[in-house]
Every structure is written in C-alpha cells, then in structure tokens.
Design an enzyme around this catalytic site. Structure first.
Site, PDB file in Angstrom:
ATOM      1  N   LYS A 126       0.723   3.053  11.999  1.00  0.00           N
ATOM      2  CA  LYS A 126       0.264   3.995  10.966  1.00  0.00           C
ATOM      3  C   LYS A 126       0.625   5.450  11.258  1.00  0.00           C
ATOM      4  O   LYS A 126       0.392   6.315  10.425  1.00  0.00           O
ATOM      5  CB  LYS A 126      -1.261   3.897  10.835  1.00  0.00           C
ATOM      6  CG  LYS A 126      -1.768   2.569  10.310  1.00  0.00           C
ATOM      7  CD  LYS A 126      -3.287   2.556  10.135  1.00  0.00           C
ATOM      8  CE  LYS A 126      -4.011   2.358  11.432  1.00  0.00           C
ATOM      9  NZ  LYS A 126      -4.074   0.990  11.942  1.00  0.00           N
ATOM     10  N   GLU A 153       4.328  -2.611   5.126  1.00  0.00           N
ATOM     11  CA  GLU A 153       3.209  -3.311   4.473  1.00  0.00           C
ATOM     12  C   GLU A 153       2.029  -3.470   5.418  1.00  0.00           C
ATOM     13  O   GLU A 153       0.872  -3.384   5.001  1.00  0.00           O
ATOM     14  CB  GLU A 153       3.677  -4.686   3.961  1.00  0.00           C
ATOM     15  CG  GLU A 153       2.642  -5.480   3.176  1.00  0.00           C
ATOM     16  CD  GLU A 153       2.243  -4.798   1.872  1.00  0.00           C
ATOM     17  OE1 GLU A 153       1.245  -4.053   1.911  1.00  0.00           O
ATOM     18  OE2 GLU A 153       2.901  -5.010   0.845  1.00  0.00           O
ATOM     19  N   ALA A 158      -3.360  -4.930   6.646  1.00  0.00           N
ATOM     20  CA  ALA A 158      -2.597  -5.960   7.385  1.00  0.00           C
ATOM     21  C   ALA A 158      -1.618  -6.665   6.440  1.00  0.00           C
ATOM     22  O   ALA A 158      -0.775  -6.001   5.848  1.00  0.00           O
ATOM     23  CB  ALA A 158      -3.545  -6.929   8.077  1.00  0.00           C
ATOM     24  N   LEU A 160      -2.203  -8.107   3.543  1.00  0.00           N
ATOM     25  CA  LEU A 160      -2.533  -8.067   2.110  1.00  0.00           C
ATOM     26  C   LEU A 160      -1.464  -7.267   1.360  1.00  0.00           C
ATOM     27  O   LEU A 160      -0.985  -6.248   1.849  1.00  0.00           O
ATOM     28  CB  LEU A 160      -3.905  -7.417   1.881  1.00  0.00           C
ATOM     29  CG  LEU A 160      -5.120  -8.124   2.470  1.00  0.00           C
ATOM     30  CD1 LEU A 160      -6.386  -7.299   2.213  1.00  0.00           C
ATOM     31  CD2 LEU A 160      -5.294  -9.521   1.900  1.00  0.00           C
ATOM     32  N   ASP A 225      -9.265   5.817  11.169  1.00  0.00           N
ATOM     33  CA  ASP A 225      -8.354   4.741  10.786  1.00  0.00           C
ATOM     34  C   ASP A 225      -8.298   4.603   9.257  1.00  0.00           C
ATOM     35  O   ASP A 225      -7.237   4.392   8.674  1.00  0.00           O
ATOM     36  CB  ASP A 225      -8.850   3.442  11.435  1.00  0.00           C
ATOM     37  CG  ASP A 225      -7.971   2.272  11.094  1.00  0.00           C
ATOM     38  OD1 ASP A 225      -6.788   2.297  11.472  1.00  0.00           O
ATOM     39  OD2 ASP A 225      -8.463   1.334  10.439  1.00  0.00           O
ATOM     40  N   LYS A 229      -5.140   5.367   6.492  1.00  0.00           N
ATOM     41  CA  LYS A 229      -4.696   4.415   5.461  1.00  0.00           C
ATOM     42  C   LYS A 229      -4.712   5.040   4.069  1.00  0.00           C
ATOM     43  O   LYS A 229      -3.792   4.839   3.285  1.00  0.00           O
ATOM     44  CB  LYS A 229      -5.552   3.150   5.525  1.00  0.00           C
ATOM     45  CG  LYS A 229      -5.243   2.319   6.776  1.00  0.00           C
ATOM     46  CD  LYS A 229      -6.277   1.229   7.008  1.00  0.00           C
ATOM     47  CE  LYS A 229      -5.923   0.423   8.257  1.00  0.00           C
ATOM     48  NZ  LYS A 229      -7.047  -0.455   8.662  1.00  0.00           N
ATOM     49  N   GLY A 346      -6.455  -7.977  12.149  1.00  0.00           N
ATOM     50  CA  GLY A 346      -6.249  -9.094  13.067  1.00  0.00           C
ATOM     51  C   GLY A 346      -4.769  -9.295  13.315  1.00  0.00           C
ATOM     52  O   GLY A 346      -3.958  -9.046  12.432  1.00  0.00           O
TER      53      GLY A 346
END
Lengths: 369, 369
Positions: A126, A153, A158, A160, A225, A229, A346
């Site tokens: 990121k 992506e 993650a 998605l 975090d 995003k 994950g």
C-alpha cells in the site's frame, strides 16, 4: 487475425518479499501453473528475493516452486535488486514483471525504474498508493504513457474486486459520488463483535488471540491502514490527497500512543472500557451500530476515517467476522449503491488478489480469455 | 519495451440492436469517446443495425453518435449482417468487434463465424450462454483457441462485476463450492416489498406500474430469466447443463400459463393471493423471509431456481428495491462468502457492463491501463 500462438505467451516473474503473502502466492502459482500452461500462459519465476538472500533461476527457466524455500537457504546469494532486474531482463521473454509482496516503503521507489524498462509491477503493497503524492503521480504517469502496467488489486480488500470495480466505473464514464467502506478486517471484527455491555479491551484481546491483529495491536487501532486504503481509492478518482490530509480517529487513547511496550496495551486499554460502554449504549439506544469506516466524498474531495453510526438495516450493520465491505455511490449506482463484500484480509486471499492481477496482465499481453 | 504507440489503438465497432440497452451504450460512448481518445483508445462505430435498417460509416471513420438516430431513418439501407461484417473488415484497424444488444436467439448463431474471422464479440444477450450447450461449447472453444475474445459481463447482474469476479476466482485456482443469487430485479422487488398481510397480486401490479416488469409480467414471474443467468454462471464453472435440466419454480399459477392476454393476469393472479398470504405468514412466523434465488451447487452439479427461505440476518434478507446479489462460496471465500450486490437491471447499467467489456478488450489489444 489470430492472436499470438499459444507457446509465445511467457511471463518472467521476479518476487520481492516471500513473507506470508509472497509464500501463499508462490504456492498458488505452483498449483496453478500446469493449468495455465494448458491455457497458453507460461509463468516462470526467475527470482525470489528477501531481505537476507536472493535465489535466481539459472539453468532452468523457473525456480522449482516445490522446493524454493530450501533452495533459498542452500543456494541463496546476497540480495540485490539490481541483479534481480538484470536477471529478469536477461530472460528471453519480452514480458517481465516484478511482484512486490513487501510492506516496505523502500521497494516502491524502484517501481518507476522498473516501469521505464518495460517491467510491469504487481503489488499488494500500500505504500506507493498512499505515500507522497508526487511519487504516486510519477508512477501513474508512466503507466498512462504505456511504459508498463502497474496493478494493485491486493492493496484494498485483499482479493475482493474493489480496485477493478472502481476502475471500470471510471472507465465507462460513471461519476463517483461517494465511496465508503469497512476496510480493516481487525476493526471490522471488533465492531461487529462488540455489543452493549461488552468490554472494549476484551474484544480487542479476543481479536489479538485469534491472530487478527498485528503484533502491536495499536497498528490496527490507529486506523492508519484504513486511511491508506481510502486514499488509494480517492486518488484513483482524481483526488490529490496526502495521508496527513485525512482526519483519522485513532482508537488508541492518547496516553497509550507512546507506551514503549505494546504488551501493556491490553491492561491499559481496560481503563477506557467505561467510555466505550457509554458510547455503545447511546448508539444502541438510538437503534444504531458503530462501524469503523473510511469514506471519500467526491464533491468536497474530503476523506474521513473513524467510527460512524449506521442504522441496523444499513448494509454495513450486517457484517460478520472480519468482513470488508465497500459501497460505491455513483451517478448510475445511486440509492442503492454498488456493494462488494467479503473476507478482505489474510495471506491466501491477498495472494489471490495479486494472482488475479498477474492473469489480467497475461491477457493484456495477449493471452486468450 | 514500450507497448503500442497511442495512436495505434483503434477499435472498429459494429452494433446490432440499438434498442434500450444499445441506445444507452451509444450515448455512453458518445460522451466517453473524447476522454478515451486522450488515453489512446479510439472507438469507431462503423455500423448500427436494427431489424429494419442499417447505417454504415462511409466517408467518416465513425458514425456521428450525436445524430445516428436521424441518420438511420434518412440514410439507412436494408439490414444485412453479411454487409455489416464486410464493412467492419474493410476498416483499416486490425481490431474489430460486434456488440450484440439484441435479445435474439438468432444473432448468437453468427458469433462463431465472426470469431473465426478474428472479430471479437461483446454482448449482454443471454441466449448463447443459456441456450443449447453445444453452441455455447463451440464459442468457448474458439475463444480458448485464441480466435477472438467473447465477453458478456452484461448477461448477469447488468453492470455488476459478477462474470469478471467469477472468472478471477477460477483463474487463480480457487474452488467454487456454491453460487447463489437474487438475479432478477423484478422478482427482487416483489419479494423485498411483499410483507405478511400484503396481497401478492397487488405487489406484482406495483412492480408493473413502476416499469419493472416485461409487458407480459409472466416472463419475469416464470423465473426463466433467472434460470438463464444461473446456467451462465454454472457453465463458467464447468457444468454441462441445459435450460431444461434446471428445476424452476414458476410464480405463474398453472391455470394462467396459457392465458391469451397477459392483461388479464392481474385479476386472475388475485385468486392466488390467499395461498401466498399463508405461505408468507408461515415463513414470517419462523423468523424468515422469502427470496427468489438461483443457485448452483458445484459438488452435485445441480442448479435450482425458485423462492427460498432465509433468516432475517442473511445478506439476501437485507435487499431493497430491485437489487441483485450474488454470493460466491469458495475454498478461499467460505463463511463468509464473497458478495457482489447492487442494482442489476436497467438500460444504463446494462450498457455500462457492455462498455466495461469494450474497455477491457481495448486493454487486451494493448491499450494502456
């Protein structure tokens, strides 16, 4: 009019950072490579580099992925991004990519150099997307000029389909009005779990016990975090934002931010349980729930990150476990919005996000669909 | 290593079926074309064909999209798919695609011929994907051999990223265990709206008044549209299914299926209101709701379509309006699953699904990302 013959499409891959995500990716590649070969996509992992060592495929096109871990130990040499790059370029395939699976701020500084040499970059890291704006701008400019593809992506939610969904909305001329999301698995778990009467510190402790937090849970609780995003998504929409521009409500109480040892955190956090209990009681009495949300408002250009109240019938209220959710409100998807939801953290699903980008890249290079 | 120069990437487009979706697409293209030009993608609409007439761009690279409607009337010639194809092939660009915006079963018979000539096919038409299996297989085989791309995001959930999400899951080696979805906007509205005590016939009538049903609402109530969509998804996963293999619970009562005039439907439907009231009461007493769902179970290979009961906390229970929702349960996305949700019907968002495919195609041909 036929496109490239099957045998032609080979991608040479250099992997930087075989940590949890990188390892999961190599394992997914190992399993998928035979099937991809049948579909005309040949993936050759030419080099794996960690902070201590580097493994290069020399007499074979690809490192043996069933055995790379041992080989790194036995045959690894000093790590060098320069050597890795030259080794990739020495490969006979014209299609080369570097997968950055580190969380480093340093590696993204090399993206422009790689892209200028036509080496594509795929990453769940990121730091470029949410770091200093000029560095992000430089990479996007290179990408737009066609130097190489830059794909990420895995940076939000993650595996998605969040970045790809946003790109398609923008590409097809939709107007983004608002993006909102629960973007941290840890904070999702905490707010989905915490009920009036529960103790905040105990819910954080249960997240930690389940392995949902970083070793120092303050990293999750700080909200940074999530800020990274939402900035990634806002910049995609054209916003020129820095991390410091986004008001972020940290869940780490002021007095605990400079605690030397994160280990004391849980006992110290307990002192704030009553405050949380009162806040939660008030929200519940109003028929609402709290969710830790990052949001971007396109009209004002403002991002915000912190706990927000939602009615119990709102899609964000129904989350369970560590689910992420992103809602895109646009001219076309307005009331109701377009929603993507599911596990968003994950190693395996983050690796799958990276892997999906690699497949898309192969298609961009001419692989069949 | 730089990819194609900006000016090179031109796509020549032939549009078949300028109905509601086709019109919306042409309008979206008209607005987006200047921006796409700046990104190096040049879209030339070379021909528009409806069942009565055909318009060909002759002295200009593209038909004037601000005026095509009038031109069809003034300059249109007899429609001929053969002439349309030759006109596309006569274009100087090597990249040609036909967009089928019809609902016809006839046009898909031409897909293989087009693809054999390297002409890509993009469509929201469900008939190939849910029609006879051998015809579907033939097109997919051509696609896998690299003859041309065949893209159909708009066939399921309109512009929602459902086909692309499923493809990525499959490409990256995930195992699909189950797909379930509310796939009809009309039936979504009916079941989201109908509360115990409501009259079924009145809810259907309200859907009709809002323009959510086909002129003969039995087309929606039969469930066939949902069956077509779940078959599309199941075939993507490898299931060899025909439409007739899928048990589909029609909401059109037996005695009304052969009514000559769909206009009588509403009065006739009222005779079944008590039956529905009892069914709904029972479901509500159990703390559940009914949703009209298409499902595919990968282990058994079975698809089913009809109303199903869900607990009030299930993601399907929270739908509003005409929302679609699809849940992918996979090895990686298992409890909770991966969910895509949002408006899944209507000309503008179906056209956006088609447009998204066109952009993806441009990237496959070498456009920058």
């Amino acid at each position: 009019m036929n496109r490239k013959a099957l045998s032609e499409l080979t991608l040479a891959v250099g992997l930087v950072g075989p940590g949890a995500v990188g390892k999961a990716l190599l394992e997914q590649l190992r399993v998928a490579i035979p099937k991809l070969e049948r579909e005309g996509i040949s993936l050759e992992v030419r080099s794996i580099l960690n902070s201590q060592q580097m493994l290069l495929a020399k007499n074979t096109p690809s490192i043996d992925l069933s055995n790379w871990d041992d080989e790194v130990i036995q045959k690894g040499t000093d790590p060098s991004l320069g050597v890795l790059t030259e080794h990739l370029k020495a490969s006979e395939t014209p299609h080369r990519l570097i997968v950055d699976c580190t969380a480093s701020s340093l590696i993204p500084k090399f993206y422009p150099k790689w892209m200028e040499q036509g080496i594509h970059v795929v990453t769940p890291n990121k730091k470029l997307n949410s770091g200093p704006y000029p560095a992000w701008r430089a990479v996007k400019t290179l990408q737009a000029a066609g130097a190489a593809h830059y794909m990420y992506e895995g940076t939000v939610g993650a595996g998605l389909p969040i970045i790809s969904t946003l790109k398609t909305l923008l590409d097809t001329g939709d107007d983004i009005l608002r993006i909102e999301g629960v973007l941290s698995g840890t904070l999702s778990y905490i707010f989905n779990t915490m009920k009036p009467g529960d103790r905040f510190s105990e819910v954080v402790w249960s997240a930690k016990r389940r392995g949902y937090t970083e070793p120092d849970a303050r990293e999750d609780l700080s909200g940074t975090d999530v800020t990274r995003k939402i900035i990634t998504l806002a910049r995609e929409c054209g916003a020129e934002l820095e991390l410091s521009d986004v008001p972020t409500e940290s869940l780490v109480p002021e007095p605990l931010r400079n605690l030397e040892d994160g280990g004391d955190l849980m006992t110290e956090l307990a002192k704030f349980d009553d405050e949380w209990a009162a806040r939660l009681r008030e929200v519940d009495d109003a028929g609402e729930v709290l969710r830790y949300v990052g949001s971007y408002d396109a009209e004002s250009g403002v991002c915000q990150v912190g706990p927000r109240r939602f009615s119990k019938s709102h899609p964000f209220a129904g989350l369970t476990s560590t689910e992420n959710i992103v809602s895109f409100t646009t001219s076309r998807y307005c009331n109701p919005s377009l929603i993507v939801r599911g596990p968003g953290a994950g190693p395996a699903i983050t690796a799958a996000g990276v892997f999906g980008d690699i497949i898309t890249l192969a298609r961009y290079m001419g692989a069949h669909s």
